[in-house]
Motif scaffolding. Sequence first.
Motif, mmCIF file in Angstrom:
data_model
loop_
_atom_site.group_PDB
_atom_site.id
_atom_site.type_symbol
_atom_site.label_atom_id
_atom_site.label_comp_id
_atom_site.label_asym_id
_atom_site.label_seq_id
_atom_site.Cartn_x
_atom_site.Cartn_y
_atom_site.Cartn_z
ATOM 1 N N SER A 45 -14.483 15.528 -16.704
ATOM 2 C CA SER A 45 -13.407 15.863 -17.638
ATOM 3 C C SER A 45 -12.714 14.575 -18.054
ATOM 4 O O SER A 45 -12.671 13.607 -17.295
ATOM 5 C CB SER A 45 -12.414 16.865 -17.045
ATOM 6 O OG SER A 45 -11.711 16.304 -15.971
ATOM 7 N N GLU A 46 -12.188 14.610 -19.268
ATOM 8 C CA GLU A 46 -11.567 13.417 -19.833
ATOM 9 C C GLU A 46 -10.329 13.017 -19.048
ATOM 10 O O GLU A 46 -10.067 11.832 -18.816
ATOM 11 C CB GLU A 46 -11.199 13.705 -21.288
ATOM 12 C CG GLU A 46 -10.635 12.520 -22.034
ATOM 13 C CD GLU A 46 -10.356 12.879 -23.486
ATOM 14 O OE1 GLU A 46 -10.761 13.970 -23.928
ATOM 15 O OE2 GLU A 46 -9.715 12.068 -24.159
ATOM 16 N N SER A 47 -9.570 14.039 -18.663
ATOM 17 C CA SER A 47 -8.366 13.798 -17.889
ATOM 18 C C SER A 47 -8.108 15.036 -17.057
ATOM 19 O O SER A 47 -8.990 15.876 -16.895
ATOM 20 C CB SER A 47 -7.195 13.481 -18.832
ATOM 21 O OG SER A 47 -6.050 13.125 -18.083
ATOM 22 N N SER A 48 -6.894 15.172 -16.528
ATOM 23 C CA SER A 48 -6.610 16.336 -15.699
ATOM 24 C C SER A 48 -5.423 17.114 -16.251
ATOM 25 O O SER A 48 -5.598 18.178 -16.815
ATOM 26 C CB SER A 48 -6.337 15.928 -14.254
ATOM 27 O OG SER A 48 -5.993 17.078 -13.508
ATOM 28 N N ASP A 49 -4.211 16.599 -16.111
ATOM 29 C CA ASP A 49 -3.006 17.260 -16.598
ATOM 30 C C ASP A 49 -2.975 18.716 -16.158
ATOM 31 O O ASP A 49 -2.938 19.639 -16.977
ATOM 32 C CB ASP A 49 -2.900 17.154 -18.119
ATOM 33 C CG ASP A 49 -1.542 17.657 -18.620
ATOM 34 O OD1 ASP A 49 -1.426 17.966 -19.816
ATOM 35 O OD2 ASP A 49 -0.597 17.754 -17.793
ATOM 36 N N ASP A 67 -23.713 19.552 -26.381
ATOM 37 C CA ASP A 67 -23.555 19.479 -24.930
ATOM 38 C C ASP A 67 -23.084 18.086 -24.514
ATOM 39 O O ASP A 67 -23.472 17.082 -25.106
ATOM 40 C CB ASP A 67 -24.881 19.782 -24.226
ATOM 41 C CG ASP A 67 -25.215 21.265 -24.236
ATOM 42 O OD1 ASP A 67 -26.352 21.610 -23.894
ATOM 43 O OD2 ASP A 67 -24.327 22.060 -24.588
ATOM 44 N N ALA A 68 -22.191 18.070 -23.503
ATOM 45 C CA ALA A 68 -21.736 16.794 -22.971
ATOM 46 C C ALA A 68 -22.910 16.065 -22.357
ATOM 47 O O ALA A 68 -23.836 16.661 -21.840
ATOM 48 C CB ALA A 68 -20.642 17.039 -21.932
ATOM 49 N N GLY A 69 -22.857 14.725 -22.417
ATOM 50 C CA GLY A 69 -23.945 13.919 -21.886
ATOM 51 C C GLY A 69 -23.857 13.758 -20.390
ATOM 52 O O GLY A 69 -23.335 12.750 -19.892
ATOM 53 N N ILE A 70 -24.347 14.742 -19.679
ATOM 54 C CA ILE A 70 -24.355 14.700 -18.211
ATOM 55 C C ILE A 70 -25.762 14.975 -17.730
ATOM 56 O O ILE A 70 -26.365 15.970 -18.124
ATOM 57 C CB ILE A 70 -23.434 15.779 -17.599
ATOM 58 C CG1 ILE A 70 -22.061 15.759 -18.236
ATOM 59 C CG2 ILE A 70 -23.306 15.568 -16.090
ATOM 60 C CD1 ILE A 70 -21.215 16.959 -17.847
ATOM 61 N N THR A 71 -26.270 14.090 -16.896
ATOM 62 C CA THR A 71 -27.560 14.323 -16.267
ATOM 63 C C THR A 71 -27.397 14.256 -14.760
ATOM 64 O O THR A 71 -26.530 13.549 -14.248
ATOM 65 C CB THR A 71 -28.609 13.293 -16.722
ATOM 66 O OG1 THR A 71 -28.119 11.970 -16.442
ATOM 67 C CG2 THR A 71 -28.877 13.414 -18.216
ATOM 68 N N GLN A 72 -28.234 15.016 -14.103
ATOM 69 C CA GLN A 72 -28.252 15.023 -12.640
ATOM 70 C C GLN A 72 -29.672 14.748 -12.171
ATOM 71 O O GLN A 72 -30.633 15.248 -12.754
ATOM 72 C CB GLN A 72 -27.780 16.375 -12.083
ATOM 73 C CG GLN A 72 -26.323 16.661 -12.352
ATOM 74 C CD GLN A 72 -25.873 17.957 -11.696
ATOM 75 O OE1 GLN A 72 -25.257 18.802 -12.339
ATOM 76 N NE2 GLN A 72 -26.150 18.112 -10.404
ATOM 77 N N TYR A 127 -12.640 11.624 -15.020
ATOM 78 C CA TYR A 127 -12.773 12.476 -13.844
ATOM 79 C C TYR A 127 -14.207 12.980 -13.681
ATOM 80 O O TYR A 127 -14.857 13.388 -14.642
ATOM 81 C CB TYR A 127 -11.841 13.690 -13.964
ATOM 82 C CG TYR A 127 -10.389 13.361 -13.736
ATOM 83 C CD1 TYR A 127 -9.632 12.744 -14.727
ATOM 84 C CD2 TYR A 127 -9.782 13.654 -12.524
ATOM 85 C CE1 TYR A 127 -8.298 12.435 -14.514
ATOM 86 C CE2 TYR A 127 -8.448 13.348 -12.307
ATOM 87 C CZ TYR A 127 -7.714 12.737 -13.302
ATOM 88 O OH TYR A 127 -6.396 12.430 -13.084
ATOM 89 N N MET A 128 -14.667 12.966 -12.438
ATOM 90 C CA MET A 128 -15.977 13.520 -12.119
ATOM 91 C C MET A 128 -15.863 14.344 -10.839
ATOM 92 O O MET A 128 -15.063 14.016 -9.954
ATOM 93 C CB MET A 128 -17.030 12.406 -11.948
ATOM 94 C CG MET A 128 -17.234 11.579 -13.213
ATOM 95 S SD MET A 128 -18.559 10.369 -13.098
ATOM 96 C CE MET A 128 -20.025 11.408 -13.244
#
Lengths: 112, 115
Positions: free
Chosen positions: B94-98, B1-6, B31-32
């Motif tokens: 996300s790392e980028s958008s494109d 899992d990506a390291g995201i906490t809320q 990007y967030m």
Amino acid sequence: AQSVSQHNHHVILSEAASLELGCNYSYGGTVNLFWYVQYPGQHLQLLLKYFSGDPLVKGIKGFEAEFIKSKFSFNLRKPSVQWSDTAEYFCAGYSSASKIIFGSGTRLSIRP
Amino acid sequence: DAGITQSPRHKVTETGTPVTLRCHQTENHRYMYWYRQDPGHGLRLIHYSYGVKDTDKGEVSDGYSVSRSKTEDFLLTLESATSSQTSVYFCAISESSDRGRYEQYFGPGTRLTVT
């Protein structure tokens, strides 16, 4: 996509039944499409994505989706569902700038 | 899992009070995003950020503001909470958008109730 529509709000199936969830998008330039899944109490996870090339896309857990340009559709399919597939499924599409727009979701309930 | 906490994961607040939700990532993604999830509406984008101090509005930005002073933190503020802002809020990175080609990874969500 300028909009994404999911017309099935709640689908109930028995185990081993085949699944098809509908998704339609309105054209807005670049067509990049996604299916996400949200298991009960969890966050969204990517199932599969379509950018270009082969219109039949295979994802995780046996799911696949077919991009049909003439019908503006990107339906999700699975040949035989399991109880563990109980979840909410979201179709999404690239909108503009860095934005993705989501459909309203389809809740899938599987009877054991 | 990506390291995201809320944080917080759950909050009950009264109408008219200010509320700040925090999203923290350890992935160094550029990007967030902040979404709200409501029954029958799916996920709707509130605001997003494409870099430190660079933010833009989504489709339901009224009543919300955001700030990003560090790569890893993206704050969502309800200046004066209303009952219509009762919802589940998800952060994504996300790392980028494109044109959406980069996968968005979602946090665990914050359930906010405004009474």
